[in-house]
Design a protein around this motif. Structure first.
Motif, PDB file in Angstrom:
ATOM      1  N   GLU A  56       0.834  -1.197   0.000  1.00 43.55           N
ATOM      2  CA  GLU A  56       0.000   0.000   0.000  1.00 43.55           C
ATOM      3  C   GLU A  56       0.870   1.249   0.000  1.00 43.55           C
ATOM      4  OE1 GLU A  56      -3.754   0.458   2.482  1.00 43.55           O
ATOM      5  OE2 GLU A  56      -2.406   1.856   3.532  1.00 43.55           O
ATOM      6  N   VAL A  57       0.528   2.191  -0.851  1.00 41.36           N
ATOM      7  CA  VAL A  57       1.256   3.461  -0.944  1.00 41.36           C
ATOM      8  C   VAL A  57       0.237   4.594  -0.861  1.00 41.36           C
ATOM      9  CG1 VAL A  57       2.753   4.915  -2.359  1.00 41.36           C
ATOM     10  CG2 VAL A  57       3.054   2.433  -2.393  1.00 41.36           C
ATOM     11  N   THR A  58       0.517   5.586  -0.016  1.00 41.04           N
ATOM     12  CA  THR A  58      -0.353   6.752   0.083  1.00 41.04           C
ATOM     13  C   THR A  58       0.450   8.010  -0.237  1.00 41.04           C
ATOM     14  OG1 THR A  58       0.056   7.346   2.402  1.00 41.04           O
ATOM     15  CG2 THR A  58      -1.537   5.578   1.983  1.00 41.04           C
ATOM     16  N   GLU A  59      -0.235   9.143  -0.284  1.00 38.98           N
ATOM     17  CA  GLU A  59       0.437  10.413  -0.558  1.00 38.98           C
ATOM     18  C   GLU A  59       1.503  10.733   0.484  1.00 38.98           C
ATOM     19  OE1 GLU A  59      -2.485  11.393   2.510  1.00 38.98           O
ATOM     20  OE2 GLU A  59      -2.523  10.114   0.723  1.00 38.98           O
ATOM     21  N   LYS A  60       1.339  10.207   1.700  1.00 34.14           N
ATOM     22  CA  LYS A  60       2.302  10.481   2.770  1.00 34.14           C
ATOM     23  C   LYS A  60       3.663   9.849   2.489  1.00 34.14           C
ATOM     24  CE  LYS A  60      -1.303  10.911   6.285  1.00 34.14           C
ATOM     25  NZ  LYS A  60      -1.893  10.349   7.521  1.00 34.14           N
ATOM     26  N   ASP A  61       3.664   8.754   1.726  1.00 31.08           N
ATOM     27  CA  ASP A  61       4.928   8.080   1.406  1.00 31.08           C
ATOM     28  C   ASP A  61       5.797   8.901   0.460  1.00 31.08           C
ATOM     29  OD1 ASP A  61       4.548   5.582   2.885  1.00 31.08           O
ATOM     30  OD2 ASP A  61       2.932   5.189   1.456  1.00 31.08           O
ATOM     31  N   LEU A  62       5.216   9.902  -0.186  1.00 32.00           N
ATOM     32  CA  LEU A  62       5.973  10.730  -1.122  1.00 32.00           C
ATOM     33  C   LEU A  62       6.504  12.012  -0.468  1.00 32.00           C
ATOM     34  CD1 LEU A  62       3.722  10.464  -4.313  1.00 32.00           C
ATOM     35  CD2 LEU A  62       5.665   9.017  -3.653  1.00 32.00           C
ATOM     36  N   LEU A  63       6.049  12.297   0.735  1.00 35.64           N
ATOM     37  CA  LEU A  63       6.475  13.523   1.403  1.00 35.64           C
ATOM     38  C   LEU A  63       7.930  13.440   1.850  1.00 35.64           C
ATOM     39  CD1 LEU A  63       3.312  14.272   3.595  1.00 35.64           C
ATOM     40  CD2 LEU A  63       3.853  15.079   1.285  1.00 35.64           C
ATOM     41  N   GLY A  64       8.561  14.598   1.976  1.00 32.59           N
ATOM     42  CA  GLY A  64       9.968  14.654   2.379  1.00 32.59           C
ATOM     43  C   GLY A  64      10.905  14.842   1.211  1.00 32.59           C
ATOM     44  N   LYS A  65      10.428  14.503   0.010  1.00 34.28           N
ATOM     45  CA  LYS A  65      11.165  14.752  -1.228  1.00 34.28           C
ATOM     46  C   LYS A  65      10.182  15.293  -2.252  1.00 34.28           C
ATOM     47  CE  LYS A  65      13.061  10.735  -2.290  1.00 34.28           C
ATOM     48  NZ  LYS A  65      13.983   9.739  -2.947  1.00 34.28           N
ATOM     49  N   PRO A  66      10.633  16.166  -3.154  1.00 31.32           N
ATOM     50  CA  PRO A  66       9.745  16.592  -4.234  1.00 31.32           C
ATOM     51  C   PRO A  66       9.463  15.418  -5.167  1.00 31.32           C
ATOM     52  CG  PRO A  66      11.952  17.458  -4.575  1.00 31.32           C
ATOM     53  CD  PRO A  66      11.940  16.839  -3.209  1.00 31.32           C
ATOM     54  N   SER A  67       8.407  15.546  -5.954  1.00 31.83           N
ATOM     55  CA  SER A  67       7.995  14.449  -6.836  1.00 31.83           C
ATOM     56  C   SER A  67       7.674  14.952  -8.240  1.00 31.83           C
ATOM     57  CB  SER A  67       6.753  13.742  -6.277  1.00 31.83           C
ATOM     58  OG  SER A  67       6.995  13.201  -4.998  1.00 31.83           O
ATOM     59  N   ALA A  68       7.968  14.094  -9.218  1.00 31.96           N
ATOM     60  CA  ALA A  68       7.550  14.308 -10.604  1.00 31.96           C
ATOM     61  C   ALA A  68       6.568  13.178 -10.910  1.00 31.96           C
ATOM     62  CB  ALA A  68       8.745  14.267 -11.543  1.00 31.96           C
ATOM     63  N   VAL A  69       5.295  13.523 -11.079  1.00 33.70           N
ATOM     64  CA  VAL A  69       4.231  12.521 -11.176  1.00 33.70           C
ATOM     65  C   VAL A  69       3.630  12.524 -12.577  1.00 33.70           C
ATOM     66  CG1 VAL A  69       2.104  11.671 -10.139  1.00 33.70           C
ATOM     67  CG2 VAL A  69       3.731  12.970  -8.736  1.00 33.70           C
ATOM     68  N   PHE A  70       3.611  11.332 -13.190  1.00 42.51           N
ATOM     69  CA  PHE A  70       3.070  11.183 -14.537  1.00 42.51           C
ATOM     70  C   PHE A  70       1.988  10.113 -14.537  1.00 42.51           C
ATOM     71  CE2 PHE A  70       3.489   9.046 -18.805  1.00 42.51           C
ATOM     72  CZ  PHE A  70       2.867  10.060 -19.530  1.00 42.51           C
ATOM     73  N   PHE A  71       0.852  10.387 -15.174  1.00 39.66           N
ATOM     74  CA  PHE A  71      -0.262   9.446 -15.274  1.00 39.66           C
ATOM     75  C   PHE A  71      -0.322   8.874 -16.689  1.00 39.66           C
ATOM     76  CE2 PHE A  71      -1.222  12.033 -11.676  1.00 39.66           C
ATOM     77  CZ  PHE A  71      -2.007  11.271 -10.820  1.00 39.66           C
ATOM     78  N   GLY A  72      -0.456   7.550 -16.794  1.00 39.79           N
ATOM     79  CA  GLY A  72      -0.526   6.908 -18.101  1.00 39.79           C
ATOM     80  C   GLY A  72      -0.947   5.456 -17.969  1.00 39.79           C
ATOM     81  N   PHE A  73      -0.492   4.614 -18.898  1.00 39.79           N
ATOM     82  CA  PHE A  73      -0.825   3.190 -18.832  1.00 39.79           C
ATOM     83  C   PHE A  73       0.165   2.401 -19.678  1.00 39.79           C
ATOM     84  CE2 PHE A  73      -2.856   4.890 -22.484  1.00 39.79           C
ATOM     85  CZ  PHE A  73      -3.207   3.882 -23.370  1.00 39.79           C
ATOM     86  N   THR A  74       0.323   1.133 -19.355  1.00 35.04           N
ATOM     87  CA  THR A  74       1.393   0.337 -19.971  1.00 35.04           C
ATOM     88  C   THR A  74       1.119  -0.010 -21.431  1.00 35.04           C
ATOM     89  OG1 THR A  74       0.457  -1.792 -19.266  1.00 35.04           O
ATOM     90  CG2 THR A  74       1.951  -0.685 -17.725  1.00 35.04           C
ATOM     91  N   PHE A  75      -0.140   0.021 -21.869  1.00 30.78           N
ATOM     92  CA  PHE A  75      -0.466  -0.278 -23.261  1.00 30.78           C
ATOM     93  C   PHE A  75      -0.420   0.970 -24.138  1.00 30.78           C
ATOM     94  CE2 PHE A  75      -1.785  -4.147 -21.376  1.00 30.78           C
ATOM     95  CZ  PHE A  75      -1.913  -5.113 -22.368  1.00 30.78           C
ATOM     96  N   CYS A  76      -0.001   2.071 -23.577  1.00 26.76           N
ATOM     97  CA  CYS A  76       0.068   3.350 -24.294  1.00 26.76           C
ATOM     98  C   CYS A  76       1.043   3.232 -25.470  1.00 26.76           C
ATOM     99  CB  CYS A  76       0.519   4.436 -23.333  1.00 26.76           C
ATOM    100  SG  CYS A  76       0.609   6.078 -24.043  1.00 26.76           S
ATOM    101  N   PRO A  77       0.643   3.596 -26.671  1.00 30.16           N
ATOM    102  CA  PRO A  77       1.497   3.404 -27.846  1.00 30.16           C
ATOM    103  C   PRO A  77       2.574   4.463 -28.058  1.00 30.16           C
ATOM    104  CG  PRO A  77      -0.594   4.330 -28.526  1.00 30.16           C
ATOM    105  CD  PRO A  77      -0.700   4.087 -27.043  1.00 30.16           C
ATOM    106  N   ASP A  78       2.394   5.650 -27.490  1.00 28.41           N
ATOM    107  CA  ASP A  78       3.358   6.707 -27.822  1.00 28.41           C
ATOM    108  C   ASP A  78       3.676   7.662 -26.675  1.00 28.41           C
ATOM    109  OD1 ASP A  78       0.840   8.039 -27.846  1.00 28.41           O
ATOM    110  OD2 ASP A  78       0.705   7.796 -30.018  1.00 28.41           O
ATOM    111  N   VAL A  79       2.671   8.350 -26.123  1.00 25.97           N
ATOM    112  CA  VAL A  79       2.916   9.384 -25.111  1.00 25.97           C
ATOM    113  C   VAL A  79       3.657   8.832 -23.893  1.00 25.97           C
ATOM    114  CG1 VAL A  79       1.841  11.020 -23.511  1.00 25.97           C
ATOM    115  CG2 VAL A  79       0.955  10.785 -25.839  1.00 25.97           C
TER     116      VAL A  79
END
Length: 201
Positions: A56-79
């Motif tokens: 389990e991962v929550t937003e709290k696990d990302l705190l303490g360091k800045p983050s670069a967050v990208f949303f997508g999917f593994t079947f994505c052909p290009d982007v």
């Protein structure tokens, strides 16, 4: 004293009273500070997802360091592969400073992207990229929190693809919105943004 003179005096007194009242309101408005805007967009918030090991991962696990967050999917052909390849290249250019940022890839495809699929997919780019996935309900929560668009789009043969926001969201170490990196933005510009995120975020 004639009624006309009394009327004029009454009118003059009323005018003075109204002028003083207006002046008083003006002074009070200047003393009362206007609502201040922070200028920071409301992006980010609570979520619960699964990591590539099923943890389990929550937003709290990302705190303490800045983050670069990208949303997508593994079947994505290009982007998605283009963006993840670019992120991996930027990580290499950052050297050891890359470890000062959480690079996060969140799948919007609950039907096909489980922890195992995410781990295998990200292994082709950089294994330091944090892969997160979840149920449809969990993905709805995180995409709404991060103001990300996504939609399932049917294709021929009964299959489907996913339409989604292509930008990378930059968050500071406190989970506050810092900025974005656009799809296919110049590499040197993206690198400068990440360095600024490390220095200020």
């Amino acid at each position: 004293m004639s009624g006309r003179i009394v009327g004029l005096i009454a009118a003059a007194v009323l005018a003075i009273v109204m002028t003083l009242a207006a002046f008083s309101i003006l002074i009070d408005s200047r003393r009362t500070p206007a609502p201040q805007s922070t200028g920071v967009a409301t992006v980010g918030g609570p979520f619960t997802l699964s990591g590539t090991e099923g943890q389990e991962v929550t937003e709290k696990d990302l705190l303490g360091k800045p983050s670069a967050v990208f949303f997508g999917f593994t079947f994505c052909p290009d982007v998605c592969p283009t963006t993840l390849f670019e992120l991996a290249s930027l990580m290499e250019q950052l050297g050891s400073d890359a470890d000062r940022i959480n690079f996060v890839f969140v799948s919007v495809d609950s039907g096909r992207d489980g922890p195992k699929e995410m781990k295998e997919y990200l292994g082709a780019f950089d294994d330091r990229i944090i892969g997160l996935t979840g149920t449809e309900e969990q993905i709805d929560v995180v995409t709404k929190a991060y103001k990300v668009y996504y939609a399932r789009v049917p294709v021929e043969g009964g299959d489907y693809t996913m339409d989604h926001t292509a930008s990378v969201l930059l968050m500071d170490s406190n989970g506050q919105f810092f900025g974005t990196m656009a799809y296919e933005e110049a590499s040197d510009v993206m690198l400068a943004k990440l360095k600024r995120l490390i220095g200020e975020g």
